[in-house]
Design a protein around this motif. Structure first.
Motif, PDB file in Angstrom:
ATOM      1  N   MET A 165      11.127  -2.598  -0.473  1.00  0.00           N
ATOM      2  CA  MET A 165      10.678  -2.394   0.901  1.00  0.00           C
ATOM      3  C   MET A 165      11.869  -2.131   1.827  1.00  0.00           C
ATOM      4  O   MET A 165      11.839  -1.225   2.656  1.00  0.00           O
ATOM      5  N   PHE A 166      12.936  -2.922   1.648  1.00  0.00           N
ATOM      6  CA  PHE A 166      14.102  -2.726   2.508  1.00  0.00           C
ATOM      7  C   PHE A 166      14.726  -1.356   2.267  1.00  0.00           C
ATOM      8  O   PHE A 166      15.174  -0.693   3.195  1.00  0.00           O
ATOM      9  N   ARG A 167      14.751  -0.933   1.000  1.00  0.00           N
ATOM     10  CA  ARG A 167      15.308   0.386   0.688  1.00  0.00           C
ATOM     11  C   ARG A 167      14.467   1.456   1.377  1.00  0.00           C
ATOM     12  O   ARG A 167      14.980   2.368   2.025  1.00  0.00           O
ATOM     13  N   PHE A 168      13.154   1.300   1.255  1.00  0.00           N
ATOM     14  CA  PHE A 168      12.207   2.231   1.861  1.00  0.00           C
ATOM     15  C   PHE A 168      12.412   2.295   3.381  1.00  0.00           C
ATOM     16  O   PHE A 168      12.510   3.376   3.969  1.00  0.00           O
ATOM     17  N   LEU A 169      12.525   1.127   4.017  1.00  0.00           N
ATOM     18  CA  LEU A 169      12.730   1.083   5.472  1.00  0.00           C
ATOM     19  C   LEU A 169      14.033   1.774   5.852  1.00  0.00           C
ATOM     20  O   LEU A 169      14.091   2.524   6.829  1.00  0.00           O
ATOM     21  N   GLY A 170      15.073   1.519   5.039  1.00  0.00           N
ATOM     22  CA  GLY A 170      16.363   2.159   5.309  1.00  0.00           C
ATOM     23  C   GLY A 170      16.264   3.676   5.192  1.00  0.00           C
ATOM     24  O   GLY A 170      16.786   4.404   6.031  1.00  0.00           O
ATOM     25  N   GLN A 218       0.813  -1.221   0.000  1.00  0.00           N
ATOM     26  CA  GLN A 218       0.000   0.000   0.000  1.00  0.00           C
ATOM     27  C   GLN A 218       0.848   1.273   0.000  1.00  0.00           C
ATOM     28  O   GLN A 218       0.320   2.372   0.069  1.00  0.00           O
ATOM     29  N   TYR A 219       2.162   1.129  -0.034  1.00  0.00           N
ATOM     30  CA  TYR A 219       3.018   2.315  -0.040  1.00  0.00           C
ATOM     31  C   TYR A 219       3.725   2.466  -1.374  1.00  0.00           C
ATOM     32  O   TYR A 219       4.831   2.986  -1.442  1.00  0.00           O
ATOM     33  N   ASN A 220       3.083   1.923  -2.413  1.00  0.00           N
ATOM     34  CA  ASN A 220       3.665   2.066  -3.739  1.00  0.00           C
ATOM     35  C   ASN A 220       4.974   1.303  -3.882  1.00  0.00           C
ATOM     36  O   ASN A 220       5.845   1.704  -4.630  1.00  0.00           O
ATOM     37  N   LEU A 221       5.119   0.241  -3.117  1.00  0.00           N
ATOM     38  CA  LEU A 221       6.329  -0.564  -3.210  1.00  0.00           C
ATOM     39  C   LEU A 221       5.963  -1.851  -3.929  1.00  0.00           C
ATOM     40  O   LEU A 221       4.871  -2.371  -3.739  1.00  0.00           O
ATOM     41  N   PRO A 275      17.002   0.488  11.126  1.00  0.00           N
ATOM     42  CA  PRO A 275      18.114  -0.438  10.933  1.00  0.00           C
ATOM     43  C   PRO A 275      17.573  -1.739  10.329  1.00  0.00           C
ATOM     44  O   PRO A 275      16.571  -2.266  10.818  1.00  0.00           O
ATOM     45  N   THR A 276      18.196  -2.211   9.280  1.00  0.00           N
ATOM     46  CA  THR A 276      17.773  -3.480   8.680  1.00  0.00           C
ATOM     47  C   THR A 276      19.020  -4.285   8.347  1.00  0.00           C
ATOM     48  O   THR A 276      20.115  -3.743   8.312  1.00  0.00           O
ATOM     49  N   GLN A 277      18.822  -5.569   8.111  1.00  0.00           N
ATOM     50  CA  GLN A 277      19.929  -6.378   7.618  1.00  0.00           C
ATOM     51  C   GLN A 277      19.873  -6.444   6.090  1.00  0.00           C
ATOM     52  O   GLN A 277      20.748  -7.011   5.460  1.00  0.00           O
TER      53      GLN A 277
END
Length: 668
Positions: free
Chosen positions: A245-250, A236-239, A255-257
């Motif tokens: 998604m990981f790029r977006f979270l970063g 729902q966030y245009n991902l 912090p992500t792995q």
DNA sequence: ATACCTCGAGCTCC
DNA sequence: CTCGAGGTAT
């Protein structure tokens, strides 16, 4: 210093600290020393103490909460926190890839599926909700549907943004793993040793314990870290993909792995091998990898089984194995009289804990292993948790070791044991061990949930003759309890209160608590919802029961037989006299079951409802929602941009309704 | 201060 | 199955 100057310096300090946080936690590249970092925090705190009105909720000094909590509040999850199906080797991983390809109706020669592969950190899963761009809630996984509110504790985890950058969606929820990095764990233990305190055994348990501390200032002093791995409803966030998604979270500062892109099962297996070699040097415990289909638009079509999504799987690294001595095999009598053998082992440290006992399941297992007392056995932990005797080292067998023989009579009551298939059973209904186990089951969390009534207490109550069946629990008083060991006034009062409040439990819990064979919590819910009262359920005939959804012949016969016995009917009567609720508290749907018998699939983006809302609506009207279109599907609800489910419905000639048409049909 | 109990976290196998 | 935390008993 003028007020505006101070305000300026505060803002600058906060920004600087956040940058260091990002460098340290997200990028794993500290740019300053710990001392320098602490200096910045100290300076910021000084300035804020000078001008308390300038303190904002998102200041790095505000991670630590105020007074300790009394207890944790329970909070429902927006979307259930499910677990993933597991694989343990290349073969199973290839089988997963095959299932995905078949699930998408791909031809043999279609290009490989893209997978996102990420490490699975061994920690504690948490859900984090942001509202208005601020961290509003942190919760444990709990039972997957409801967890504990640990907001104050997660706020202290450095590296977790308390506030999202400008332009971030104002509402969102992420999920991640809270863990304790090995270096921090070792330092913590050194500190414990210096203070003459007990050291912790492993980082996972320490992290879990830390999250459940009531005083968040102690939590703040512990080296917790977090890696976020999911954005709830990411599509729902245009991902479009996991990697997006990981790029977006970063970008949002989480912090992500991260994840690695693999095309097809072969590349996944290569990634597994490199990770397998690498994980000992990572600085935190990794127990496997998570493999997810990269593209979100394939998820609907793949759907889910009753327990797991079909678009993701986890791969578990081979478990550590240790050998130790089998000291003894003891027998335990369960609630139903089943006698199960347990291995008593010479304590050995495996996968983070000291193992001294392990279940051997049943007679077949003991025979298969040919485990004999005195043998040296290989032990490992299935799923890093449950100890398992893997095999016997035959060349280490001491001379004269005899095959294990089941005794002829029950270890508790000496009644004769009967063999039923793989199970050995004590069929003495009055067996004290069985009574103990049934009382424990009755009081347990999924059943009547009697707080404060644990194993030791049940043993005492049964042995002292205070409890001869579960209805006796309701006759206990503070005075009677006073005679027991370790039972002060406070404990007695708490227990009586716990028992008293269990009278108000729902019928479903009561039915489950009775311990009717083959009736688990799910089955109990189904029959309680249908019959609404204990009286109606007791009068139900077998074929009527069997006609219920999710109730088969075995459950139906078992329920029928249970209530056919006078002793059981009398027990229920005594419970009723004691004041135990006999009715379903879950009000049945007010709505006409307009969708009874319908099996419905939803695809595409709907206008008025989210997927969960439409699902709830369908269930409220007696319909069933499934994940993929098949012959059994009765109709499809299609929103805009429907996926391949739409095409499949067309080929199978299954009716397709728009959201509006569907709502009209319900008269809404 | 220490010892014992309950609870909930990890969630596999049968 | 084991561990850690928190509470109560001794």
């Amino acid at each position: 210093m003028s007020r505006s100057k101070v305000a300026q310096e505060i803002l600058a300090l906060r920004e600087e600290i956040r940058e260091h946080d990002r460098a340290y936690y997200r990028d794993a590249h500290p740019t300053i020393s710990d001392q320098e970092y602490d200096g910045l925090i100290v300076r910021l705190r000084e300035l804020e103490d000078l001008h308390p009105d300038l303190i904002t909720e998102d200041s790095p000094t505000q991670r630590v909460g105020g007074d300790p909590l009394e207890e944790f509040r329970s909070v429902p999850h927006s979307v259930p926190m499910l677990s993933l199906d597991n694989t343990y080797n290349a073969e199973e991983m290839r089988a997963f890839d095959q299932r995905v390809r078949r699930g998408l109706d791909l031809p043999e020669d279609a290009p490989p599926i893209e997978y996102a592969v990420e490490p699975k950190i061994d920690g504690v899963a948490v859900a984090l909700r942001y509202q208005g761009g601020r961290l509003a809630l942190g919760a444990t996984r709990g039972n997957g549907v409801e967890g504990d509110d640990i907001t104050l504790n997660v706020r202290t985890i450095r590296g977790l943004p308390l506030v999202l950058p400008k332009g971030a969606p104002s509402e969102l929820e992420v999920r991640g793993e809270v863990y304790m990095p090995l270096a921090g764990f070792l330092q913590l233990n050194e500190a414990m040793e210096r203070q003459g305190l007990k050291q912790y055994v492993n980082p996972r348990n320490t992290a879990a314990g830390t999250l459940k501390l009531l005083d968040s200032s102690t939590v703040a002093a512990r080296p917790l870290a977090i890696a976020v791995y999911t954005l709830v409803n990411a599509d729902q966030y245009n991902l479009e993909t996991q990697l997006d998604m990981f790029r977006f979270l970063g970008d949002l500062g989480f912090p992500t792995q991260g994840a690695e892109l693999c095309r097809g099962a072969d590349e996944v297996m290569e990634a597994i091998e490199t990770w397998g070699d690498r994980h000992p040097g990572l600085g935190f415990d990794v127990d496997g990898l998570v493999v997810k289909v990269n593209h979100f638009n394939l998820y609907d079509e793949l759907g889910a089984t009753s327990k797991f999504p079909r678009w993701a799987i986890s791969y578990k690294f081979p478990a550590e194995e240790k050998s130790t001595k089998l000291l003894d095999i003891v027998l335990q009598v369960g609630r139903t009289g089943a006698v199960t053998p347990t291995a008593i082992l010479e304590p050995v440290f495996v996968s983070g804990t000291t193992v001294s006992r392990a279940t051997l399941h049943n007679a077949d297992e003991v025979e298969r292993l040919d485990a004999r007392i005195g043998d040296t056995v290989v032990v490992k932990k299935a799923g890093e948790i449950i100890p398992k005797v893997e095999r016997v080292l035959l060349n280490e067998r001491p001379a004269g070791a005899k095959p294990f023989r089941y005794p002829k009579d029950c270890p508790s009551c000496r009644a004769e044991l009967v063999r039923e298939d793989v199970l050995i059973r004590c069929i003495n209904l009055a067996c004290p061990a069985q009574l103990e186990r049934s009382v424990m089951h009755f009081a347990s969390r999924g059943a009547m949930d009697i707080e404060g009534l644990g194993e030791k207490l049940v043993l005492q109550l049964v042995r002292e003759g205070l409890v001869k069946d579960v209805s006796d629990l309701y006759k206990l008083t503070v005075e009677k309890l006073g005679d027991l060991e370790r039972m002060g006034e406070k404990s007695a009062a708490n227990l009586v209160m716990g028992i008293e409040s269990s009278k108000q439990q729902d019928l479903a819990r009561l039915v489950y608590a009775l311990g009717i064979r083959h009736v688990g919590s799910q089955g109990a819910k189904v029959v309680a919802r249908h019959y609404q009262t204990m009286e109606a359920l007791m009068g139900a005939d077998e074929s009527e029961l069997e006609a219920l959804d999710e109730v088969g012949p075995v459950i139906a016969a078992s329920i029928h037989e249970f209530f056919n016995r006078k002793a059981n009917r009398d027990l229920v009567a005594r419970l009723q006299t004691a004041g135990v609720n006999m009715e379903s508290l879950e009000t049945p749907s007010e709505e006409e079951p307009l969708l009874a018998g319908e099996i419905i699939v939803v695809t595409g983006t709907l206008e008025k409802h989210s997927r969960n809302e439409i699902k709830a609506l369908i269930e409220k009207f007696g319909g069933k929602v499934t994940g993929s279109v098949s012959k059994k599907t009765t109709f499809l609800i299609a929103g805009s941009e429907p996926g391949s489910k739409y095409d499949k419905a067309q080929t199978l000639k299954i009716p397709v309704l728009s959201e509006a048409e569907f709502l009209r049909r319900l008269g809404q």
